[in-house]
Design an enzyme around this catalytic site. Structure first.
Site, short mmCIF file in Angstrom:
data_model
loop_
_atom_site.label_atom_id
_atom_site.label_comp_id
_atom_site.label_asym_id
_atom_site.label_seq_id
_atom_site.Cartn_x
_atom_site.Cartn_y
_atom_site.Cartn_z
N LYS A 90 -22.62 -15.20 -0.62
CA LYS A 90 -24.04 -14.92 -0.43
C LYS A 90 -24.64 -14.01 -1.48
CE LYS A 90 -23.71 -14.73 4.56
NZ LYS A 90 -23.56 -13.60 5.43
N GLY A 141 -12.26 -7.60 -2.38
CA GLY A 141 -11.18 -8.22 -1.62
C GLY A 141 -10.87 -9.66 -2.00
N GLY A 179 -13.93 -2.47 0.03
CA GLY A 179 -15.26 -1.90 0.26
C GLY A 179 -15.55 -0.75 -0.70
N ARG A 194 0.82 -1.21 0.00
CA ARG A 194 0.00 0.00 0.00
C ARG A 194 0.86 1.26 0.00
NH1 ARG A 194 -5.16 -1.68 3.72
NH2 ARG A 194 -6.21 -2.72 2.02
P1 AMP Z 1 -17.25 -12.77 -0.88
O1 AMP Z 1 -16.36 -12.12 0.17
O2 AMP Z 1 -18.68 -12.44 -0.75
O3 AMP Z 1 -16.72 -12.55 -2.25
O4 AMP Z 1 -17.22 -14.31 -0.57
C1 AMP Z 1 -16.03 -15.02 -0.55
C2 AMP Z 1 -16.24 -16.28 0.19
O5 AMP Z 1 -17.19 -17.08 -0.48
C3 AMP Z 1 -14.98 -17.08 0.26
O6 AMP Z 1 -14.57 -17.18 1.59
C4 AMP Z 1 -15.37 -18.43 -0.32
O7 AMP Z 1 -14.87 -19.52 0.42
C5 AMP Z 1 -16.88 -18.40 -0.21
N1 AMP Z 1 -17.50 -19.31 -1.18
C6 AMP Z 1 -17.34 -19.33 -2.51
N2 AMP Z 1 -18.00 -20.34 -3.06
C7 AMP Z 1 -18.60 -21.02 -2.06
C8 AMP Z 1 -19.41 -22.16 -1.99
N3 AMP Z 1 -19.73 -22.84 -3.10
N4 AMP Z 1 -19.85 -22.57 -0.79
C9 AMP Z 1 -19.52 -21.89 0.32
N5 AMP Z 1 -18.75 -20.78 0.32
C10 AMP Z 1 -18.29 -20.34 -0.84
#
Ligand code: AMP
Length: 399
Positions: A200, A356, A380, A39
């Site tokens: 999610k 991230g 973010g 950074r």
């Molecule tokens: P995000 O920060 O919302 O981009 O989510 C990232 C997280 O989603 C990571 O820690 C991944 O391990 C999780 N992830 C991705 N695919 C899956 C899945 N099929 N089942 C459970 N967690 C997942």
């Protein structure tokens, strides 16, 4: 928002001036030293420009979450040594960012030198966007440079109120982010694809809805894809399902159809019996997942299909992994997207990573970030930017 109304550092006469620069030096520390200086390195172009103009540079920054209290473990003192080492000029550290101590250190700093002031967040007024605190900070400069893209989504004294007291401009890092996340996505070379993954649906629904108005192709993977597959009537076994977002997922699919956006969802899967690093990977060649398995990565057919589509595109934006990439057995899908983006870049596409966890995929897979057009530095902030939100730190500069 009109990004053109934001002044650029290179368009401001800074010769011999005292310049207050908000930087994102929220770096990891280990044994009292900077553990990763990325950074700080990222601000090099701006700092060099200011040194070339014989400026007296006053850096303000935050570290960690001290919650408005003085916490020695969040002191920026170790960062001062690293800044001095990197930029090769004397760096004077002030034990406070406002008040007599800060004033004294700024006064002692000569042109062509740097003052680094202690963690802004030791004062609760910083996160409250307090005008009086911003005024105190503003005393340290004749011009304000915003270089901390990672904090422009926050309305804090050093990102928002400060601009009421000093003429402001964007440093090179902020300009680059605005160029890619703002302009490239606003006016993309087509076809334009977005790849969205992660755990999610609820975390990504705003992103999906905003992208829907811009993209030609929307590729959905990761844990969130199973909610989409389920609302389409497929079996998803024990995979993640966001029951509360079922209607919104349906609405995304309906909107895509109405707007002529091509949606790509997984057609096969790499599953496990339980959510664990040791889970045996089972390739399910069908779109439907058996009841005792959970989808933890996209399958080989899906990887090939996503890749083929991405290689046809001229702009690609990626946010969120395709699977549980933290577990080596379920990282291939995310690595395949990273590789497809690198190959698309070589073929002339503009490729942008914002958010991230996709950056962590690059690190985990030892991909070279330089082989992509842009890897955003602000998790973010870049997410909110692409969600279509106005970012207070940019709005303040545009005033
Ligand atoms: P995000 O920060 O919302 O981009 O989510 C990232 C997280 O989603 C990571 O820690 C991944 O391990 C999780 N992830 C991705 N695919 C899956 C899945 N099929 N089942 C459970 N967690 C997942």
């Amino acid at each position: 928002m009109n990004f053109d109304s934001i002044k650029k550092i290179q368009d401001v006469d800074l010769k011999n001036k005292k310049v207050l620069v908000r930087v994102d030096y929220n770096v990891p520390l280990k044994d009292g030293k900077v553990d990763n200086n990325k950074r700080i390195v990222a601000t090099e172009k701006t700092i060099k420009h200011l040194l070339d103009n014989n400026c007296r540079i006053v850096l303000i920054a935050h570290l960690g979450r001290p919650k408005g209290k003085v916490c020695p473990e969040f002191s920026l003192a170790p960062v001062a040594a690293e800044v001095e080492k990197l930029f090769g000029v004397p760096v004077h550290f002030a034990k406070d960012c406002v008040g007599p101590e800060a004033d004294k250190v700024v006064a002692e700093t000569k042109n062509g030198e740097i003052a680094l002031l202690e963690n802004l967040r030791f004062h609760p007024e910083e996160e409250k966007n307090d005008p009086e605190f911003a005024k105190q900070l503003a005393k340290h400069g004749e011009v304000f440079v915003q270089e901390a893209f990672g904090t422009v989504h926050r309305a804090h004294a050093s990102t928002s109120a400060i601009a009421d007291f000093l003429p402001g401009c964007a440093g090179y890092l902020v300009q680059k982010e605005v160029e890619f996340l703002g302009k490239a996505l606003e006016n993309p070379a087509r076809p334009f694809a977005a790849v969205v993954g992660g755990a999610k649906v609820s975390d990504k629904i705003m992103l999906l809805n905003n992208l829907m108005d811009k993209v030609n192709v929307l590729v959905i993977g990761g844990g969130m894809a199973y909610t989409f597959l389920k609302v389409q009537g497929h079996e998803i076994g024990k995979s993640l399902f966001d029951a509360e977002k079922e209607d919104e997922a349906k609405a995304v699919l309906a909107k895509a159809q109405e707007k002529g956006v091509k949606i790509l969802l997984p057609v096969d899967h790499i599953c496990g019996k339980e959510f664990a690093e040791t889970a045996e990977p089972v390739t399910v060649e069908d779109i439907n997942i058996p009841a005792d398995l959970m989808g933890m990565d996209i399958g080989p057919k899906t990887m090939a299909m996503f890749r083929e589509e991405l290689l046809k595109c001229k702009t690609i934006f990626w946010n969120g992994p395709m699977g549980v990439f933290e577990f080596p057995n379920f990282a291939k899908g995310s690595f395949a997207i990273a590789q497809a983006m690198i190959d698309a870049t070589k073929a002339g596409a503009t490729t942008i990573i914002g958010g991230g966890d996709s950056v962590n995929v690059l690190k985990k897979g030892k991909f070279n970030q330089k082989e992509l057009s842009h890897v955003s530095t602000g998790g973010g902030a870049s997410m909110e930017f692409v969600e279509g939100k106005e970012l207070p730190g940019l709005v303040a500069l545009a005033k």
